[in-house]
Design a protein around this motif. Sequence first.
Motif, PDB file in Angstrom:
ATOM      1  N   TRP A  54      34.782 -11.750  39.729  1.00  0.00           N
ATOM      2  CA  TRP A  54      33.556 -11.952  40.514  1.00  0.00           C
ATOM      3  C   TRP A  54      33.779 -11.572  41.974  1.00  0.00           C
ATOM      4  N   VAL A  55      34.941 -11.932  42.509  1.00  0.00           N
ATOM      5  CA  VAL A  55      35.274 -11.604  43.897  1.00  0.00           C
ATOM      6  C   VAL A  55      35.529 -10.109  44.049  1.00  0.00           C
ATOM      7  N   GLY A  56      36.258  -9.521  43.096  1.00  0.00           N
ATOM      8  CA  GLY A  56      36.709  -8.142  43.240  1.00  0.00           C
ATOM      9  C   GLY A  56      35.648  -7.079  43.044  1.00  0.00           C
ATOM     10  N   VAL A  57      34.691  -7.324  42.153  1.00  0.00           N
ATOM     11  CA  VAL A  57      33.718  -6.265  41.831  1.00  0.00           C
ATOM     12  C   VAL A  57      32.787  -5.953  42.997  1.00  0.00           C
ATOM     13  N   THR A  58      32.677  -6.863  43.956  1.00  0.00           N
ATOM     14  CA  THR A  58      31.771  -6.624  45.085  1.00  0.00           C
ATOM     15  C   THR A  58      32.490  -6.034  46.299  1.00  0.00           C
ATOM     16  N   MET A  59      33.780  -5.776  46.175  1.00  0.00           N
ATOM     17  CA  MET A  59      34.513  -5.155  47.279  1.00  0.00           C
ATOM     18  C   MET A  59      34.129  -3.679  47.413  1.00  0.00           C
ATOM     19  N   ASP A  60      34.063  -3.219  48.638  1.00  0.00           N
ATOM     20  CA  ASP A  60      33.769  -1.817  48.923  1.00  0.00           C
ATOM     21  C   ASP A  60      35.104  -1.091  49.130  1.00  0.00           C
ATOM     22  N   ILE A  61      35.674  -0.592  48.046  1.00  0.00           N
ATOM     23  CA  ILE A  61      36.985   0.053  48.106  1.00  0.00           C
ATOM     24  C   ILE A  61      36.937   1.315  48.961  1.00  0.00           C
ATOM     25  N   GLU A  62      35.824   2.035  48.871  1.00  0.00           N
ATOM     26  CA  GLU A  62      35.688   3.269  49.655  1.00  0.00           C
ATOM     27  C   GLU A  62      35.771   2.981  51.151  1.00  0.00           C
ATOM     28  N   TYR A  63      35.170   1.862  51.580  1.00  0.00           N
ATOM     29  CA  TYR A  63      35.221   1.477  52.991  1.00  0.00           C
ATOM     30  C   TYR A  63      36.654   1.161  53.412  1.00  0.00           C
ATOM     31  N   LEU A  64      37.398   0.459  52.550  1.00  0.00           N
ATOM     32  CA  LEU A  64      38.782   0.102  52.861  1.00  0.00           C
ATOM     33  C   LEU A  64      39.660   1.346  52.980  1.00  0.00           C
ATOM     34  N   ILE A  65      39.407   2.325  52.108  1.00  0.00           N
ATOM     35  CA  ILE A  65      40.183   3.569  52.167  1.00  0.00           C
ATOM     36  C   ILE A  65      39.858   4.346  53.438  1.00  0.00           C
ATOM     37  N   THR A  66      38.587   4.277  53.851  1.00  0.00           N
ATOM     38  CA  THR A  66      38.152   5.003  55.050  1.00  0.00           C
ATOM     39  C   THR A  66      38.663   4.333  56.333  1.00  0.00           C
ATOM     40  N   TYR A  67      38.676   2.997  56.331  1.00  0.00           N
ATOM     41  CA  TYR A  67      39.071   2.256  57.541  1.00  0.00           C
ATOM     42  C   TYR A  67      40.203   1.273  57.247  1.00  0.00           C
ATOM     43  N   ILE A 111      35.426 -18.329  48.785  1.00  0.00           N
ATOM     44  CA  ILE A 111      34.105 -18.720  48.286  1.00  0.00           C
ATOM     45  C   ILE A 111      33.079 -18.683  49.420  1.00  0.00           C
ATOM     46  N   ILE A 112      33.498 -19.119  50.606  1.00  0.00           N
ATOM     47  CA  ILE A 112      32.590 -19.146  51.755  1.00  0.00           C
ATOM     48  C   ILE A 112      32.092 -17.744  52.098  1.00  0.00           C
ATOM     49  N   VAL A 113      33.025 -16.787  52.210  1.00  0.00           N
ATOM     50  CA  VAL A 113      32.597 -15.425  52.569  1.00  0.00           C
ATOM     51  C   VAL A 113      31.803 -14.784  51.428  1.00  0.00           C
ATOM     52  N   ALA A 130      29.077  -5.914  53.102  1.00  0.00           N
ATOM     53  CA  ALA A 130      30.188  -5.656  52.183  1.00  0.00           C
ATOM     54  C   ALA A 130      31.436  -5.178  52.919  1.00  0.00           C
ATOM     55  N   SER A 131      31.256  -4.543  54.074  1.00  0.00           N
ATOM     56  CA  SER A 131      32.413  -4.038  54.828  1.00  0.00           C
ATOM     57  C   SER A 131      33.285  -5.176  55.337  1.00  0.00           C
ATOM     58  N   LEU A 132      32.689  -6.166  56.017  1.00  0.00           N
ATOM     59  CA  LEU A 132      33.453  -7.314  56.523  1.00  0.00           C
ATOM     60  C   LEU A 132      34.039  -8.112  55.367  1.00  0.00           C
ATOM     61  N   TYR A 133      33.241  -8.325  54.338  1.00  0.00           N
ATOM     62  CA  TYR A 133      33.713  -9.052  53.154  1.00  0.00           C
ATOM     63  C   TYR A 133      34.935  -8.370  52.549  1.00  0.00           C
ATOM     64  N   SER A 134      34.882  -7.064  52.404  1.00  0.00           N
ATOM     65  CA  SER A 134      35.971  -6.316  51.781  1.00  0.00           C
ATOM     66  C   SER A 134      37.245  -6.400  52.605  1.00  0.00           C
ATOM     67  N   VAL A 135      37.105  -6.326  53.928  1.00  0.00           N
ATOM     68  CA  VAL A 135      38.270  -6.416  54.814  1.00  0.00           C
ATOM     69  C   VAL A 135      38.920  -7.791  54.702  1.00  0.00           C
ATOM     70  N   ILE A 136      38.096  -8.838  54.653  1.00  0.00           N
ATOM     71  CA  ILE A 136      38.625 -10.201  54.552  1.00  0.00           C
ATOM     72  C   ILE A 136      39.349 -10.405  53.227  1.00  0.00           C
ATOM     73  N   ILE A 137      38.754  -9.952  52.133  1.00  0.00           N
ATOM     74  CA  ILE A 137      39.383 -10.111  50.820  1.00  0.00           C
ATOM     75  C   ILE A 137      40.690  -9.326  50.754  1.00  0.00           C
ATOM     76  N   ALA A 138      40.675  -8.093  51.270  1.00  0.00           N
ATOM     77  CA  ALA A 138      41.887  -7.263  51.251  1.00  0.00           C
ATOM     78  C   ALA A 138      43.009  -7.903  52.059  1.00  0.00           C
ATOM     79  N   SER A 139      42.678  -8.447  53.219  1.00  0.00           N
ATOM     80  CA  SER A 139      43.700  -9.099  54.041  1.00  0.00           C
ATOM     81  C   SER A 139      44.186 -10.390  53.391  1.00  0.00           C
TER      82      SER A 139
END
Length: 293
Positions: free
Chosen positions: A187-200, A248-250, A261-270
């Motif tokens: 549930w957490v992973g499917v909403t990550m923007d992987i393309e954004y993480l690769i770009t930035y 869960i909060i984010v 999704a960009s901020l969310y993805s960065v937080i999950i990745a970190s």
Amino acid sequence: FIIAFEAFFGTLLVRFVFGYEWLISFVVALSFATVGEAILIPILDEFKMVNTKLGQSIIGIGTMDDLIEIITLLIVIFLLSSSTNNFDTLLVLSSLAILFILAFGLTKLKEKRKKFNFISIESIFLFTLFVLFLFLGVGEYAHATAIAALISGIALKTFLPKKRLEIIESEVKTMCYGFFAPIFFLWVGVTMDIEYLITYPMLVILVVAVSKTTKILGSWIAARKELGNKKAVLLGIGLSVRFSTSIIIVKILLENELIGASLYSVIIASSIAFKFIVPILFSNLLVKWKASQ
């Protein structure tokens, strides 16, 4: 002080790098400043450090941190009520009140728990699941399932006899980690923007650097006199571990479009980076600095 120190700099980071308003920036930073101390407890136990100053500091801060997580979740709930037109504030307040009444009622029925010493383990396990899903069902109306899960755990631990609770503990963990955890991480992973993480990718590194630096520096400032320099640094490294209620909060903020999704993805990745790096670094430094002695 340590959590507030990191939350302050985290707020500035989210505000000026990602461009969110101050309140959202503060909530995100505060949630990210919290601690997943449960990951460190097995390491502390392995090195027989649970009852040391360092071990008790980590556990104590982690316990205080749970209260901060609940407060942050409540802030998020009322953020939703102010930003959503169809959000029923009365329903939210009623649901939260019912949760606390149910928990209070279970804690007041301690005398009745003696009967559970004579009930089969299967029945106790089913009762535990019933209480859990009852709390989650009520919490769903207030967008507070995370709070409901925490409160149900506290209520059950208070109500059920200790020996009986220990017997079903492994079954509950098997259900949680074997069934619910994979669903949660999917549930957490499917909403990550992987393309954004690769770009930035530098944004992930920036968040990790700011978070870890402020946590270690805050721990050193607060604990160096009590623990010494090396153990104060170890405290900061240990408290950097993530994957607690903050995820869960984010996720709630993302689903209700309070963050992107960009901020969310960065937080999950970190958070993933912290989860794997911190325990290894912490245990290695424990040995290298002979901090367990």
